[in-house]
Design an enzyme around this catalytic site. Structure first.
Site, PDB file in Angstrom:
ATOM      1  CD  GLU A 106      73.030  -2.972  67.000  1.00 19.24           C
ATOM      2  OE1 GLU A 106      72.659  -2.707  68.163  1.00 19.24           O
ATOM      3  OE2 GLU A 106      72.237  -3.030  66.026  1.00 19.24           O
ATOM      4  CB  CYS A 107      75.292  -7.484  62.507  1.00 13.46           C
ATOM      5  SG  CYS A 107      75.145  -9.067  61.641  1.00 13.46           S
ATOM      6  CB  ALA A 108      76.790  -4.867  58.572  1.00 15.61           C
ATOM      7  CG  LEU A 122      81.596  -7.819  64.643  1.00 19.98           C
ATOM      8  CD1 LEU A 122      82.517  -7.393  65.776  1.00 19.98           C
ATOM      9  CD2 LEU A 122      80.762  -9.021  65.062  1.00 19.98           C
ATOM     10  CB  SER A 152      77.961  -6.884  69.677  1.00 21.53           C
ATOM     11  OG  SER A 152      77.016  -7.913  69.816  1.00 21.53           O
TER      12      SER A 152
END
Length: 449
Positions: free
Chosen positions: A331-333, A335, A423
């Site tokens: 998630e985020c980082a 990704l 994501s």
């Protein structure tokens, strides 16, 4: 029953985090078991709360988990405690955009039947403070504002004027705090600098916040107000999942670069039968022994890009694990870490994408539906999440995207490739606990292909 207070404010920037963290530390210093909570999806403030109390900081998010889980998740976190302090988000009545009171501090206070203490930045007002407090106290009769803490008060004369004005409001003053640079916490592009990056300085700041609160607040009055909250009928939430056989090892990224996680995720993975093993991509050159699955949450890889890139052995191990088809949830980082590069610095190369910093802030709640099957979610699974970043990744989605999003605009984003689900969207698995069991099933080789 747990005594409880919600610390709110008319707007962001009034000093909620300083006051809430100071109260947590001050009461913990008196020997009380204090349960820390934060309204909304924020990951950073709970780190300071945990430092103040010695207990995990927990989020209460009515959008991501649903209103029906707010009180049970609160009771789960506060089990066995003497007092719970809940820090609000933004202004008291601010919530999810275009959805009324949903996910607001006021809604959470009502769901918890908890009295609210309003922190007011009094730096540029005197008698007007009474009108402001009266407006907030009368806006929603179901929200009980039990007291006010005046922050950033300049002088004794200023305090006198404020107290005199509020004497007519019917809302008691439970604290007066002067300006104090020692209690301030530095900020950057996504808010406060996390505890994991400040260490000794964070300890000193929390101690200063506790001392300021002890000196300026009526702790006995605040505790009496907290104890006036009625019992909650809700049973505590339990991470109760049928465990998967085999106890597969799930490695969970942590350390200063990956500080964003919800405590319930590790609890759900453990309940589903996993052996949860943390590791630090800044320091560890190998994945934990026997790693069968990998979870890489949010954080600040953009701050530590050079160090993450320099750890070539770990980047290779992550790439090899992903290439084997093992489940990877990012998630985020996470990704960004799986991309080919971040700001020109080599990352793991699991995804055929390039990431970079951006001036644009992407922020908000998201309604999401899984586009393709992955170890995290079957196609068609609906989840709610949150985006919060100042980076972009190109392309923004793979051949099979992770999610289709419905707000604020319809788009697809993220990547599903082999066992990888990556994501920008942060999710809270307590709202969809079967997510954790599905992931562990795939780690144990039992999931559907």
């Amino acid at each position: 029953m747990v005594a409880r207070l919600v610390i709110a404010a008319p707007s962001s920037g009034a000093g909620k985090t300083t006051v809430a963290t100071g109260l947590m530390a001050a009461f913990a210093g008196r020997g009380l078991a204090v349960s820390p909570h934060k309204v909304g999806p924020d990951y950073i403030d709970p780190g300071y709360h945990a430092l103040a109390t010695g207990r995990p900081g927990r989020n209460l998010d009515a959008f991501m988990c649903g209103t029906g889980l707010v009180a049970p998740l609160f009771a789960h976190g506060a089990r066995g405690c003497d007092l719970a302090v809940v820090e609000g988000v933004m202004g008291l009545y601010d919530g999810a955009a275009d959805q009324g009171e949903l996910a607001s501090t006021a809604q959470v206070a009502k769901l918890l039947k908890a009295p609210v203490v309003l922190v007011v930045d009094a730096s540029s007002q005197s008698r007007s403070v009474a009108a402001l407090v009266h407006g907030f106290a009368s806006w929603d009769p179901e929200v009980r504002i039990g007291g006010v803490i005046l922050n950033k008060v300049a002088t004794d004369r200023h305090e006198h004027l404020l107290r005199e004005a509020l004497g007519e409001s019917g809302v008691p003053v439970l604290g007066v705090l002067r300006r104090a640079p020692a209690v301030e916490t530095p900020s950057r592009h996504l808010g406060l600098v996390p505890v994991a990056e400040r260490q000794a300085a964070a300890v000193e700041a929390v101690a200063a916040q506790a001392e300021q609160v002890r000196a300026g607040c009526d702790l006995e009055g605040l505790l009496a107000l907290a104890r006036s909250a009625p019992p909650l009928p809700d049973a505590p939430w339990e991470p109760s999942l049928e465990p998967v056989a085999g106890r597969p090892v799930v490695a969970v990224a942590g350390g200063a670069a990956f500080t964003f996680s919800y405590a319930e995720h590790a609890e759900l993975l453990s309940a589903a039968g996993a052996e949860v093993v943390p590791f630090d991509p800044l320091r560890d050159e190998e994945l934990p022994e026997g790693t069968a699955g990998l979870v890489i949450g949010g954080g600040f890889p953009e701050v530590y890009g050079a160090e993450l890139s320099a750890n070539a052995r770990l980047r290779k191990a992550v790439a090899e694990l992903a290439a084997s088809g093992a489940p990877v949830a990012a998630e985020c980082a996470g990704l960004l870490y799986l991309a080919r590069s971040l700001d020109g610095q080599p990352m793991c190369g699991v995804l055929d994408a390039e990431a970079r910093m951006s001036r644009r802030l992407t922020l908000g709640y998201r309604d999401a539906v899984a586009i393709g099957d992955s170890p995290l979610a079957a196609a068609g699974t609906r989840m709610r999440g949150h985006e919060f970043h100042r980076t972009v990744i190109e392309p923004g989605a793979g051949e099979v995207p992770a999610w289709g999003l419905r707000q604020p605009e319809r788009r697809v984003e993220g990547f599903v490739r082999g066992g990888v689900h990556a994501s920008y969207v942060h999710t809270h698995w307590a709202g969809v606990p079967e997510t954790a069991r599905r992931f562990v099933e795939h780690c144990a080789g039992l999931g559907a292909p």
